[in-house]
Design a protein around this motif. Structure first.
Motif, mmCIF file in Angstrom:
data_model
loop_
_atom_site.group_PDB
_atom_site.id
_atom_site.type_symbol
_atom_site.label_atom_id
_atom_site.label_comp_id
_atom_site.label_asym_id
_atom_site.label_seq_id
_atom_site.Cartn_x
_atom_site.Cartn_y
_atom_site.Cartn_z
ATOM 1 N N ALA A 128 8.812 -57.290 -57.090
ATOM 2 C CA ALA A 128 9.866 -56.496 -57.721
ATOM 3 C C ALA A 128 9.923 -55.094 -57.125
ATOM 4 N N ARG A 129 8.693 -54.516 -56.929
ATOM 5 C CA ARG A 129 8.660 -53.172 -56.359
ATOM 6 C C ARG A 129 9.254 -53.168 -54.938
ATOM 7 N N GLN A 130 8.909 -54.177 -54.144
ATOM 8 C CA GLN A 130 9.447 -54.273 -52.787
ATOM 9 C C GLN A 130 10.950 -54.496 -52.811
ATOM 10 N N HIS A 131 11.382 -55.312 -53.744
ATOM 11 C CA HIS A 131 12.821 -55.560 -53.874
ATOM 12 C C HIS A 131 13.561 -54.259 -54.207
ATOM 13 N N ARG A 132 12.955 -53.494 -55.153
ATOM 14 C CA ARG A 132 13.558 -52.220 -55.514
ATOM 15 C C ARG A 132 13.614 -51.283 -54.297
ATOM 16 N N LEU A 133 12.502 -51.255 -53.544
ATOM 17 C CA LEU A 133 12.452 -50.381 -52.377
ATOM 18 C C LEU A 133 13.492 -50.789 -51.330
#
Length: 624
Positions: A128-133
């Motif tokens: 999720a964090r990578q997707h957000r980034l």
């Protein structure tokens, strides 16, 4: 950069203790845990929040976990939320199959192993964090791309609206860009030009292609080159030639190799024309000023030759200069567009020295060119002055009739005095009568004086189609023609017995030249005031050398200089122009500038007639 948005997990279980246990195990920075006690509550939360993971208890009253998962998969908003089922039925393969079929990505079995829970949750947290980034980077890239498009659009607008023609060449010197400014300047469109080499289409003349190609290739190869400049004659699509300045720069890769050559082209044709016009106007101004000074000098010299005393010289000379000054002022008020003959006559009346009732004026409106007006103003000044001193206006009963007519392109003017003292033809010719008769004759006109019992009559005719039709003449035909101020004959000057052709369109200057040469013992052929007269005298007369004006009634004198050269006759220019405004083919000919001194004329005359190799200089005390 602002901190990333927190990640949200959904925890669904009908038992509060289980929810608290999950919350305790998963709690960490950057993670928000949202709890639901039923499937319906979970659906409401799913509509409100964006979740990175949903942990669903399978066994719940009302709507179990499988049913909730199926509803999530059936809705667009929640279809992509990963689901992990939490269950105690580890060995029930049927339930496992149903869970995966409902959209689960994994199962966690009770009793929950904290390590397994945290490891699996970490995976989805990181995803999720990578997707957000990535989403954030995508937004920034999209924003940067939009700003770049705006900048490029702005640059393109500037390029299209620029008065410069902006073109670009690749390293093979083929055109890769052709701006709207280039289209406007040269007429070809970008479709006509892009892909063609510098030497194609005839845009750049062949004489320039080789030089430009060599220069551009050297520019592209020189990694230290930053900016170049060159002047190039370019051809437009309709065949016109433009004077252009090319400013070039090279776009390079990080390793220094050339990508393209950009050229900004400025059309300087109008500027070059303006510079040429300015140069011409400066030359003309210089010529006019020096001619005026030469005329003033000639007036002074000739007035001195024909006056008896300093007092008489002062009065006569001042009157002539004032007449010249007044007509200059008259012409300046019309930006040198000319003056009418009637204005010149009224200028004399405005002096107040004569009674206007004693002057009868009749004639049509006649527009005179500036040079003609200057000369005729002096003629009228002398006519009026002589009438006041010696003629009809010197007595109370005298009158003057000034009549003129225009027949075709010729002006006929009669000055008739009556009622004045008796006059008779002078025994010696004066300065004025000589000027009038000779100069009008040289211009294709005529001047005759009749001395009647009750007054003198002057009949003048002159062409009007030439701006130089009427020349300045002095009608001083009174009997007091003693040459009180004439220079005395001096020792040998080296030109005694020589003959000179004088070609000069200013009659006062011509008379001054003639007097200087004749006083030095030489004879004069001419003067000729036009190119045609000069050519005729060159073919028919015999003379040793010539003095040639740099301009004759606005016509170049190249043909006259060439005719003298063909006959092997040495000559000198006498001109108010600088060397750069004289015929370039005869740059070796000497130049005597106007106004000149007698000494300058005599020294040049001696040089022109001296044997080759001899240097002639006047001794101190000789004429000059």
């Amino acid at each position: 950069m602002s901190p990333p948005d927190p990640i949200k997990f959904l925890l669904v279980d009908d038992i509060e203790e289980n929810l608290r246990a999950l919350e305790a195990l998963l709690r960490r920075d950057g993670l928000i845990l949202i709890k639901a006690r039923s499937g319906m509550e979970a659906l409401e939360l799913l509509l409100e929040h964006e979740f990175a993971l949903a942990l669903l208890d399978v066994q719940m009253p009302g709507m179990d976990g499988f049913e909730l998962a199926e509803l999530m998969r059936g809705t667009e908003r929640t279809r992509g939320v990963p689901i992990i089922f939490v269950t105690a039925a580890a060995t029930d393969e049927g339930r496992r199959f149903r869970g995966y079929e409902a959209g689960a990505v994994d199962f966690i079995y009770k009793p929950i192993d904290p390590l397994i829970l945290k490891t699996k949750a970490q995976v989805f947290f990181d995803i999720a964090r990578q997707h957000r980034l990535l989403a954030r980077q995508k937004e920034e890239i999209a924003r940067g791309a939009a700003e770049l498009r705006t900048a490029l659009d702005r640059l393109q607008a500037h390029t299209d609206n620029s008065p410069l023609a902006i073109v670009e060449f690749d390293d093979g010197l083929r055109l890769t860009a052709w701006s709207k400014g280039a289209e406007r300047m040269f007429g070809w469109t970008s479709a006509n030009m892009i892909g063609h080499r510098l030497d194609e289409l005839g845009w750049v003349p062949e004489a320039c292609v080789g030089r430009l190609t060599e220069m551009f290739r050297a520019t592209l190869a020189d990694a230290s080159h930053s900016r170049g400049h060159d002047e190039v004659r370019c051809r437009t699509r309709d065949g016109a030639m433009l004077d252009c300045e090319w400013y070039s720069s090279v776009l390079r890769r990080p390793d220094g190799s050339a990508i393209s050559l950009s050229v900004q082209i400025l059309d300087v044709t109008a500027r070059h024309k303006a510079e040429a016009t300015q140069k011409l106007l400066i030359g003309e101004l210089n010529h006019r000023v020096k001619n005026t000074l030469a005329n003033v000098q000639a007036i002074a010299t000739q007035t001195l030759r024909y006056t008896r005393s300093p007092e008489q010289f002062s009065a006569t000379f001042t009157g002539r200069i004032q007449a010249l000054s007044r007509v200059h002022s008259m012409l300046s008020s019309t930006t040198w567009q000319g003056a009418s003959l009637a204005e010149l006559v009224h200028d004399q009346l405005d002096l107040g020295v004569i009674d206007a009732d004693r002057l009868s004026v009749s004639g049509p409106e006649v527009k005179l060119s500036p040079q003609t007006a200057l000369r005729l103003a002096l003629i009228l000044h002398e006519l009026f002055t002589n009438a006041v001193k010696y003629g009809a206006f010197s007595t109370a009963a005298g009158n003057v009739a000034l009549l003129w007519t225009v027949e075709g392109d010729r002006l006929a003017l009669r000055w008739q005095e009556t009622g004045g003292p008796r006059v008779q033809a002078p025994t010696k010719r004066g300065f004025g009568s000589t000027l009038i008769e000779n100069s009008l004759k040289s211009d294709g006109g005529a001047a005759t004086a009749s001395y009647r019992g009750d007054g003198v009559v002057w009949d003048l005719t002159m062409p009007l189609d030439s701006p130089e039709a009427i020349n300045m003449r002095d009608p001083d035909n009174a009997s007091d023609s003693t040459r009180h101020g004439a220079p005395a004959q001096t020792a040998a000057t080296g030109i005694e017995g020589r003959s000179f052709l004088v070609v000069e369109d200013e009659p006062l200057v011509a008379l001054d030249l003639v007097c200087v040469l004749e006083d030095a013992g030489a004879s004069v052929c001419g003067p000729a005031g036009t190119v045609a007269e000069a050519l005729e005298l060159i073919e028919s007369a015999t003379f040793d050398a010539a003095f040639l004006d740099g301009n004759l009634h606005g016509a170049a004198v190249d043909e006259v200089a060439a005719a003298l050269t063909r006959r092997g006759i040495r000559f000198a220019f006498v001109s108010g122009y600088g060397r750069q405004n004289l015929p370039q083919a005869f740059a070796s000919a000497p130049v005597v500038g106007k106004p000149f001194t007698p000494r300058q004329i005599m020294e040049e005359a001696a040089r022109l007639t001296a044997a080759p190799g001899n240097v002639v200089r006047l001794r101190a005390g000789e004429q000059g």
